[in-house]
Enzyme design. Sequence first.
Site, PDB file in Angstrom:
ATOM      1  N   HIS A   7     -52.824   7.043 -57.540  1.00  9.75           N
ATOM      2  CA  HIS A   7     -54.224   7.153 -57.958  1.00  9.75           C
ATOM      3  C   HIS A   7     -54.651   5.809 -58.546  1.00  9.75           C
ATOM      4  CE1 HIS A   7     -54.215  11.822 -58.594  1.00  9.75           C
ATOM      5  NE2 HIS A   7     -53.656  11.469 -57.450  1.00  9.75           N
ATOM      6  N   CYS A  17     -52.885  11.524 -64.522  1.00 10.72           N
ATOM      7  CA  CYS A  17     -53.458  10.264 -65.001  1.00 10.72           C
ATOM      8  C   CYS A  17     -53.793  10.333 -66.486  1.00 10.72           C
ATOM      9  CB  CYS A  17     -54.680   9.896 -64.173  1.00 10.72           C
ATOM     10  SG  CYS A  17     -54.259   9.496 -62.454  1.00 10.72           S
ATOM     11  N   GLU A  33     -56.034   5.037 -61.297  1.00 12.68           N
ATOM     12  CA  GLU A  33     -55.640   4.868 -62.697  1.00 12.68           C
ATOM     13  C   GLU A  33     -54.172   4.488 -62.822  1.00 12.68           C
ATOM     14  OE1 GLU A  33     -57.213   7.481 -61.234  1.00 12.68           O
ATOM     15  OE2 GLU A  33     -58.022   8.810 -62.771  1.00 12.68           O
ATOM     16  N   CYS A  77     -57.256  13.110 -63.549  1.00  7.28           N
ATOM     17  CA  CYS A  77     -56.498  14.352 -63.399  1.00  7.28           C
ATOM     18  C   CYS A  77     -55.461  14.444 -64.520  1.00  7.28           C
ATOM     19  CB  CYS A  77     -55.814  14.377 -62.034  1.00  7.28           C
ATOM     20  SG  CYS A  77     -54.469  13.170 -61.875  1.00  7.28           S
TER      21      CYS A  77
END
Length: 148
Positions: free
Chosen positions: A46, A79, A48, A76
Amino acid sequence: MELALDEARAAESRGEVPIGAVLVVRGAVIARAGNRTRELNDPTAHAEMLVLREAAHNLSAERLLEADLYVTLEPCTMCAAAISFARIRRLYFGATDIKGGAVVSGVRFFSAPTCHHVPEVYSGMAESECAGMLRTFFQGRRDQKPGI
């Protein structure tokens, strides 16, 4: 947030879900990335996570105490946990993610008693542009015919 949007656009151009992130320390951009889960065949890639990894490497530090993180979509659970473990100072995000978010939606990770560090959270930055980019991306996916 504009730099995070640029990263989201770049992710979309690679066929990724258009999410971008930028990490800033004392006004300097330390790391920036867009989603790369498909490209890297890595469910943890992701935006992040990639930014946190790059920033920790660039700063030779596992804790990013003076860092501010800008993300186009509410993080999420994975993260959010990484943001907490990295001790991010401030989190700014654009669009709320009712299905997968974990900051103001879903599990609300930073409110959990097991969360060790809670960043200052600011939501709604460039929200309409962030949300619009995602809506357009997913509408395009739904409009594609199977097998194309």
